[in-house]
Write a protein that holds these residues in place. Structure first.
Motif, PDB file in Angstrom:
ATOM      1  N   PRO A 158      -4.987  -7.266  -0.100  1.00 30.52           N
ATOM      2  CA  PRO A 158      -4.190  -6.487   0.739  1.00 30.52           C
ATOM      3  C   PRO A 158      -4.389  -6.641   2.178  1.00 30.52           C
ATOM      4  O   PRO A 158      -5.550  -6.965   2.446  1.00 30.52           O
ATOM      5  CB  PRO A 158      -4.345  -5.198   0.234  1.00 30.52           C
ATOM      6  CG  PRO A 158      -5.685  -5.181  -0.452  1.00 30.52           C
ATOM      7  CD  PRO A 158      -6.110  -6.424  -0.937  1.00 30.52           C
ATOM      8  N   ASP A 159      -3.755  -6.443   2.994  1.00 27.33           N
ATOM      9  CA  ASP A 159      -3.867  -6.387   4.495  1.00 27.33           C
ATOM     10  C   ASP A 159      -2.978  -5.488   5.181  1.00 27.33           C
ATOM     11  O   ASP A 159      -2.013  -4.819   4.746  1.00 27.33           O
ATOM     12  CB  ASP A 159      -3.545  -7.900   4.918  1.00 27.33           C
ATOM     13  CG  ASP A 159      -2.194  -8.419   5.045  1.00 27.33           C
ATOM     14  OD1 ASP A 159      -1.348  -7.722   4.340  1.00 27.33           O
ATOM     15  OD2 ASP A 159      -1.943  -9.267   5.331  1.00 27.33           O
ATOM     16  N   GLU A 160      -3.393  -5.432   6.532  1.00 21.37           N
ATOM     17  CA  GLU A 160      -2.252  -4.691   7.577  1.00 21.37           C
ATOM     18  C   GLU A 160      -0.769  -5.087   7.712  1.00 21.37           C
ATOM     19  O   GLU A 160      -0.150  -4.307   7.782  1.00 21.37           O
ATOM     20  CB  GLU A 160      -2.967  -4.524   8.936  1.00 21.37           C
ATOM     21  CG  GLU A 160      -3.928  -3.278   8.909  1.00 21.37           C
ATOM     22  CD  GLU A 160      -5.538  -3.774   8.473  1.00 21.37           C
ATOM     23  OE1 GLU A 160      -5.603  -4.742   7.842  1.00 21.37           O
ATOM     24  OE2 GLU A 160      -6.371  -2.609   8.272  1.00 21.37           O
ATOM     25  N   ARG A 165      -4.731  -1.002   3.988  1.00 22.53           N
ATOM     26  CA  ARG A 165      -4.155  -2.314   3.902  1.00 22.53           C
ATOM     27  C   ARG A 165      -3.073  -1.875   2.618  1.00 22.53           C
ATOM     28  O   ARG A 165      -3.350  -1.148   1.879  1.00 22.53           O
ATOM     29  CB  ARG A 165      -5.079  -3.092   3.360  1.00 22.53           C
ATOM     30  CG  ARG A 165      -6.132  -3.620   4.753  1.00 22.53           C
ATOM     31  CD  ARG A 165      -7.429  -4.338   4.547  1.00 22.53           C
ATOM     32  NE  ARG A 165      -7.909  -4.450   5.697  1.00 22.53           N
ATOM     33  CZ  ARG A 165      -9.103  -5.139   5.964  1.00 22.53           C
ATOM     34  NH1 ARG A 165      -9.481  -5.886   4.960  1.00 22.53           N
ATOM     35  NH2 ARG A 165      -9.552  -5.336   7.140  1.00 22.53           N
ATOM     36  N   ARG A 166      -2.169  -2.966   2.597  1.00 20.80           N
ATOM     37  CA  ARG A 166      -1.183  -2.979   1.434  1.00 20.80           C
ATOM     38  C   ARG A 166      -0.888  -4.292   1.153  1.00 20.80           C
ATOM     39  O   ARG A 166      -1.281  -5.315   1.782  1.00 20.80           O
ATOM     40  CB  ARG A 166      -0.172  -2.217   1.654  1.00 20.80           C
ATOM     41  CG  ARG A 166      -0.250  -0.873   2.232  1.00 20.80           C
ATOM     42  CD  ARG A 166       1.084  -0.287   3.010  1.00 20.80           C
ATOM     43  NE  ARG A 166       2.250  -0.082   1.700  1.00 20.80           N
ATOM     44  CZ  ARG A 166       2.461   1.193   1.651  1.00 20.80           C
ATOM     45  NH1 ARG A 166       2.016   2.369   2.283  1.00 20.80           N
ATOM     46  NH2 ARG A 166       3.371   1.453   0.698  1.00 20.80           N
ATOM     47  N   ASP A 167      -0.184  -4.515  -0.237  1.00 19.04           N
ATOM     48  CA  ASP A 167       0.266  -5.837  -0.608  1.00 19.04           C
ATOM     49  C   ASP A 167       1.634  -6.176  -0.194  1.00 19.04           C
ATOM     50  O   ASP A 167       2.668  -5.983  -0.690  1.00 19.04           O
ATOM     51  CB  ASP A 167       0.191  -6.020  -2.335  1.00 19.04           C
ATOM     52  CG  ASP A 167      -1.178  -5.984  -2.612  1.00 19.04           C
ATOM     53  OD1 ASP A 167      -1.879  -6.600  -2.151  1.00 19.04           O
ATOM     54  OD2 ASP A 167      -1.582  -5.241  -3.725  1.00 19.04           O
ATOM     55  N   GLN A 201      -8.011  -5.834  12.612  1.00 20.00           N
ATOM     56  CA  GLN A 201      -7.182  -5.841  11.265  1.00 20.00           C
ATOM     57  C   GLN A 201      -7.266  -7.322  10.664  1.00 20.00           C
ATOM     58  O   GLN A 201      -7.619  -8.306  11.342  1.00 20.00           O
ATOM     59  CB  GLN A 201      -5.545  -5.547  11.574  1.00 20.00           C
ATOM     60  CG  GLN A 201      -5.542  -4.111  12.158  1.00 20.00           C
ATOM     61  CD  GLN A 201      -4.022  -3.741  12.060  1.00 20.00           C
ATOM     62  OE1 GLN A 201      -3.111  -4.600  12.022  1.00 20.00           O
ATOM     63  NE2 GLN A 201      -3.832  -2.495  12.483  1.00 20.00           N
ATOM     64  N   SER A 245       3.393 -10.995   4.117  1.00 18.58           N
ATOM     65  CA  SER A 245       1.966 -11.709   4.059  1.00 18.58           C
ATOM     66  C   SER A 245       2.094 -12.671   3.042  1.00 18.58           C
ATOM     67  O   SER A 245       1.312 -13.799   3.416  1.00 18.58           O
ATOM     68  CB  SER A 245       0.682 -10.636   3.950  1.00 18.58           C
ATOM     69  OG  SER A 245       0.891  -9.753   5.200  1.00 18.58           O
ATOM     70  N   GLU A 296       1.438  -4.172  11.683  1.00 18.44           N
ATOM     71  CA  GLU A 296       0.472  -3.599  12.107  1.00 18.44           C
ATOM     72  C   GLU A 296       0.098  -1.992  12.031  1.00 18.44           C
ATOM     73  O   GLU A 296      -0.318  -1.471  13.029  1.00 18.44           O
ATOM     74  CB  GLU A 296      -0.064  -4.024  13.513  1.00 18.44           C
ATOM     75  CG  GLU A 296      -0.091  -5.487  13.734  1.00 18.44           C
ATOM     76  CD  GLU A 296      -0.202  -5.976  15.241  1.00 18.44           C
ATOM     77  OE1 GLU A 296      -0.349  -5.135  16.186  1.00 18.44           O
ATOM     78  OE2 GLU A 296      -0.354  -7.075  15.290  1.00 18.44           O
ATOM     79  N   GLN A 329      -4.669  -9.574   8.816  1.00 18.48           N
ATOM     80  CA  GLN A 329      -3.246  -9.919   8.711  1.00 18.48           C
ATOM     81  C   GLN A 329      -3.146 -11.445   8.269  1.00 18.48           C
ATOM     82  O   GLN A 329      -3.235 -12.340   8.923  1.00 18.48           O
ATOM     83  CB  GLN A 329      -2.586  -9.699  10.034  1.00 18.48           C
ATOM     84  CG  GLN A 329      -2.643  -8.366  10.509  1.00 18.48           C
ATOM     85  CD  GLN A 329      -1.758  -8.129  11.926  1.00 18.48           C
ATOM     86  OE1 GLN A 329      -1.194  -9.003  12.284  1.00 18.48           O
ATOM     87  NE2 GLN A 329      -2.328  -6.860  12.424  1.00 18.48           N
TER      88      GLN A 329
END
Lengths: 158, 615
Positions: free
Chosen positions: B391-393, B402-404, B346, B408, B397, B348
Motif C-alpha cells: 500500500p502507498d500514499e 497508505r492504501r492499495d 511518502q 499506483s 498524496e 508513492q
C-alpha cells in the motif's frame, strides 16, 4: 635567494590563499570572486573571465610571494608568524589602497562618480571592499595571513 | 487587498520566476532559484511579504498580453489623461554569448503611448519570506542596493526616488513618446554587473527574439496552436535550465480552498509528472528540453536509486523538510504558509511507472538510452517487481495513511510492461523479461479482479473499494484498457456522475476535502475522449470549454473553482499546461489518423532527437 624553495612555497601559499578565498565565498562570508574580478580585466566573457582570472591569480600569487621572500632574506627571518605579519601589512595595503584604485585601473569597473556605462558595468568594491559583503575585509585578512604563514613556514633561507 | 490568483502573469528566465499582477505589482519573486527564499511575497501577505509596484496613479483600465510567442509581458494602462505600456521581463541568459550581464534580473520599462501619465513606484523588499527587512542604501549613480545573507540586490532607474523606512518610493510624469526603465538585479558573486539603462530597449528586443526563436521549434499546427504554444512557453518558464529539472509551479501555498489549509509548496520537481511531460515536449519538438529532463531524472536521482523519492529540488537533492511560516499570514487568510513539502517522505509507487514510461517514450521516438540509463531503469524495474503489492500514499498524496491505490498498481504494471517492450525492441539490454512479465500479469489480474466494482460498474480508486477518482481515466492513457471498452465507458459515466460539475469540470476525488476542480483531470478526460472514449467533436468541445478557464494571458493554476471558475492553487501550474498540450496533441493525432501515444512498442516511431538550443 633560494629560487627552488620560492617556486614551491610560492605555489603552495597561493593555493592556500585561493582555498581560503573560494571557501569564504562558499561559506557566504564574502561575495568577492577574485578570479572573476581579475578575469574581467581581460575579457567581458563570463566563462573565459573565470579561467583567465584563475590563471592570473596563480601568477599574481607567485609574483607577490617574491616580495615576501625578499623581506625574509633581508631580515633573515622566515617562519610562519613573520609571514603572517607581512600578510597583515599586505592586507592593509590591499584594502585601503588597491581597492580604492581598482575602479580607476579596472577597464570594466564602474565608478561611483559616473555610474555604469556600456563598457564599465562592474560594481566597485568601495571602502575596504565592503560593497562585496561586510565580512569581506575579514576574509581578505585571513587569506593573506594564511598566504604569509605558509610562505614563511615553507621557505628555506639561503 | 489581494488580487485574484488568476490576475497574475508570470515572467521568468528558466531559473526563477516573478508573478506580476494586473495592477503592475510584482507580488512574488524568489532569487536566485525557484525554491530560494522570497524577496517579494505580497502574494501571501500584503503587509509583510514585500512587493514592487509600478503603475499609474489613480484609476485606469488595464489590458495585457504577452508579446507574440514570448514570455515578455506587456500591460497597457489607460487613464483619463493618457496611456502607458509597462513591459516586464526577466532576461534569459543566452549561453552562446555569456557577456557581462547580471546573474538574475528583472527589467521593467514604462513607455507613454499617448497624453501624459503620472505614475508611481513602490519597492518594498522583505527578504526570507518576509522575515527580514533589509537596510536599503542609496549609492548615487550606481543605484540603490540592499542585501540578504548571501547576496546583493541592485535597483537601477533614471527616475528620482527616495528611501523611507526600508522601502523605495518615486513619482514622475511621462509624456507621449517618453520611456523610463528599471532594472532590479541580484547576485551572490562580486563584483555585481550593473547594466546601463540606455541598453534596456535593445535588451528587451534581444529577449523577445530569443523566446520567439525558441517558440519557432514547436511543430504543432492544429486548431489550438496559440493556446498550445502559450502552454509550452509557460512550461518552459518552469524548466530550470542549469539542470533540466521541471518544477510543478513557481509558488508556495496558494490555496486549493480559499481560507482553508490545503496550501502546499510546489517549487520542487515531482517525478509523477514525468510521462505526460516528456510526451508533450517530444511531440511538440522540444527535444533539448525532453533530453535534459530525462537526464535529470535518471542522474539526479542516483543517490536514492533504485528507490525513488517523490520530489526533488532542481539539483536532485531531497526537498527541504516542511515548515510553517511564522510571518506570512497566507493568501486571503489561507493558513498556514508552508515552506518545504512533507510529501517527500511518502511512498508513492506510481513514480516508478512515470519515470520508466517517460524513458520508453523517449526511446520509442528514437532517443538513445545509454548504459547508465539502462542500468537505472532496470534497477527501478527490479524494485517494482518486488514491491508493487505494497500500500502507498498514491497520486493524491493524502496525509491520512497508505492504501492499495488502483492508480499506483496501474503505474507498476506500466513500469514492467514498458521495460519488456523496450527489451523486445532492443532499446535496453539485460532485462529479466520472464520475471517482469510474470509480475505484470499478476498486477493486471489484481486490477481486473479487485479494482473493478460490479456493483457500481466501474473501476474504483482503491482495491475492493466503491469510490472513484479521476486518475482512473489514465487506465487508457497508459494502455491498460482501451478507451472504447465497455468497462472504460462505464467507468467514465460513473466519473461524470460523481465528480463532474454542471459546467463539465472534474473534481479529482470523492474522498478528499472540498476544494476546486482539478484542471489536469479535465484534460485527462479530453485525452480519454480523443483516445476513443468519445468523438473528436466531444474532445474539441471539451478543450474549447477548458480554454475559457485560462486567465487573460493564457495561464492556468492547479485548480478551477467549480462555482466561480476562478483559478485556485499554485500558479501557474506546469502539469495543467502539460495536460492542455497533451489533449490537443491527441486530438490532432486522431483527426489525422496518426498513431497516438507512442509509449508502447507497437506505436514506436523512428524519429530521433534533434538537439536544439536551450537556455
Amino acid at each position: 635567494m633560494n629560487w627552488e624553495s620560492w617556486i614551491v612555497s610560492g605555489f603552495l601559499a597561493t593555493l592556500g590563499l585561493t582555498t581560503v578565498a573560494v571557501g569564504s565565498q562558499g561559506l557566504h562570508l564574502t561575495r568577492m570572486n577574485v578570479p572573476y574580478l581579475l578575469g574581467t580585466i581581460m575579457t567581458p566573457k563570463r566563462e573565459r573571465a573565470h579561467l583567465y582570472g584563475f590563471l592570473a591569480h596563480l601568477v599574481n600569487g607567485w609574483a607577490f610571494s617574491f616580495f615576501y621572500i625578499y623581506i625574509f632574506e633581508v631580515r633573515h627571518i622566515a617562519n610562519w608568524w613573520f609571514g603572517l605579519l607581512i600578510g597583515v601589512a599586505h592586507t592593509l595595503v590591499v584594502l585601503t589602497v588597491v581597492m580604492a584604485l581598482l575602479p580607476t585601473v579596472h577597464p570594466r569597473m564602474a565608478t561611483e562618480r559616473k555610474g555604469p556605462t556600456a563598457r564599465r558595468q562592474l560594481e566597485p568594491p568601495g571602502f575596504m571592499a565592503l560593497n562585496y559583503g561586510y565580512r569581506t575585509p575579514l576574509s581578505i585578512f585571513v587569506a593573506h595571513m594564511v598566504f604569509g604563514a605558509i610562505l614563511g613556514s615553507l621557505y628555506h633561507l639561503r | 487587498m489581494f488580487a485574484s490568483i488568476g490576475d497574475y502573469g508570470v515572467v521568468g528566465d528558466c531559473r526563477s520566476a516573478a508573478l506580476v499582477s494586473k495592477s503592475g505589482c510584482i507580488d512574488w519573486l524568489c532569487w536566485p532559484r525557484f525554491d530560494s527564499p522570497s524577496v517579494f511575497a505580497a502574494l501571501l501577505d500584503r503587509e509583510r511579504g514585500g512587493y514592487w509596484k509600478l503603475a499609474p496613479r489613480g484609476s485606469s483600465s488595464i489590458n495585457r498580453e504577452y508579446v507574440k510567442e514570448s514570455n515578455v509581458l506587456q500591460t497597457t494602462f489607460r487613464t483619463a489623461s493618457g496611456a502607458v505600456v509597462l513591459t516586464d521581463l526577466m532576461p534569459v541568459q543566452d549561453t552562446t554569448q555569456s557577456l557581462m550581464v547580471p546573474d538574475h534580473e528583472i527589467v521593467r520599462q514604462l513607455t507613454c503611448k499617448s497624453g501624459e501619465v503620472e505614475f508611481e513606484t513602490e519597492l518594498v523588499p522583505r527578504t526570507h519570506y518576509g522575515e527580514s527587512k533589509p537596510q536599503v542604501w542609496n549609492r548615487g549613480k550606481l543605484g540603490i542596493r540592499f542585501d540578504n545573507d548571501h547576496g546583493v540586490y541592485w535597483l537601477r532607474s533614471s527616475m528620482p526616488t527616495r528611501i523611507q523606512d526600508g522601502s523605495v518610493f518615486g513619482t514622475t510624469t511621462l509624456k507621449a513618446g517618453e520611456s523610463i526603465a528599471f532594472s532590479l538585479s541580484y547576485t551572490e558573486n562580486a563584483p555585481a554587473v550593473l547594466p546601463p539603462l540606455d541598453e534596456v530597449p535593445q535588451r528587451i528586443e534581444t529577449c523577445i527574439k530569443w523566446w520567439q526563436s525558441w517558440s519557432a521549434q514547436a511543430r504543432y499546427e492544429g486548431e489550438f496552436r496559440d493556446e498550445v504554444l502559450r502552454s509550452a512557453l509557460a512550461l518552459k518558464l518552469m524548466i530550470f535550465a542549469p539542470s533540466g529539472a521541471i518544477i510543478a509551479a513557481p509558488t508556495t501555498s496558494l490555496p486549493e480552498r480559499i481560507g482553508g489549509d490545503l496550501n502546499w509548496d510546489y517549487r520542487y520537481c515531482w517525478l509523477r509528472d514525468a510521462s505526460l511531460t516528456i510526451r508533450a515536449l517530444i511531440e511538440l519538438g522540444f527535444w533539448a528540453e525532453a533530453t535534459g529532463f530525462l537526464d535529470w531524472m535518471l542522474h539526479a536521482t542516483r543517490l536514492s536509486q533504485p528507490e525513488l523519492r517523490i520530489l526533488y529540488t532542481v539539483y536532485g537533492n531531497p526537498a527541504p523538510k516542511e515548515r510553517e511560516s511564522k510571518v506570512l499570514r497566507g493568501y486571503r487568510e489561507s493558513r498556514p504558509v508552508r515552506i518545504g513539502n512533507a510529501a517527500r517522505d511518502q511512498l508513492q509507487l506510481d513514480v516508478y511507472g512515470e519515470v520508466i514510461d517517460a524513458a520508453a517514450q523517449y526511446a520509442f521516438h528514437g532517443g538513445n538510452l545509454d548504459r547508465e540509463m539502462q542500468k537505472a531503469l532496470i534497477g527501478f524495474g527490479n524494485y517494482v517487481a518486488e514491491h508493487w503489492n505494497l500500500p502507498d500514499e498514491g497520486i493524491w498524496e493524502p496525509r491520512t495513511g497508505r492504501r492499495d491505490h488502483t492508480h499506483s498498481r496501474l503505474l507498476c504494471w506500466t513500469a514492467l510492461d514498458r521495460l519488456v517492450s523496450l527489451s523486445e525492441q532492443g532499446k535496453i539490454g539485460r532485462v529479466p523479461i520472464e520475471k517482469y512479465k510474470k509480475q505484470a500479469e499478476a498486477i493486471c489480474r489484481q486490477i481486473q479482479d479487485r479494482a473493478w466494482n460490479d456493483k457500481i460498474q466501474s473501476y474504483v480508486s482503491d482495491l475492493d473499494g466503491d469510490q472513484v477518482d479521476s486518475s482512473l481515466l489514465l487506465l487508457s492513457w497508459f494502455g491498460f484498457e482501451k478507451a472504447d471498452s465497455v468497462k472504460m465507458r462505464s467507468t467514465y459515466r460513473r466519473l461524470r456522475e460523481r465528480l463532474s460539475t454542471k459546467d463539465g469540470l472534474l473534481y479529482r476525488s470523492e474522498q478528499l476535502p472540498p476544494e476546486g476542480t482539478f484542471a489536469i483531470c479535465s484534460f485527462w478526460e479530453a485525452e480519454y475522449l480523443a483516445l476513443g472514449g468519445g468523438s473528436t467533436q466531444q474532445t474539441r468541445d471539451l478543450i474549447g470549454t477548458l480554454t475559457k478557464y485560462r486567465n487573460d494571458v493564457g495561464l492556468y493554476g492547479e485548480e478551477i473553482d467549480g462555482e466561480t471558475g476562478q483559478a485556485l492553487g499554485n500558479f501557474p501550474q506546469a502539469f495543467t499546461h502539460v495536460g492542455y498540450i497533451g489533449a490537443a496533441l491527441s486530438l490532432e493525432q486522431r483527426e489525422k489518423g496518426e498513431q497516438q501515444l507512442a509509449h508502447r512498442a507497437e506505436s514506436a516511431t523512428s524519429e530521433g532527437p534533434n538537439p536544439k538550443q536551450a537556455a
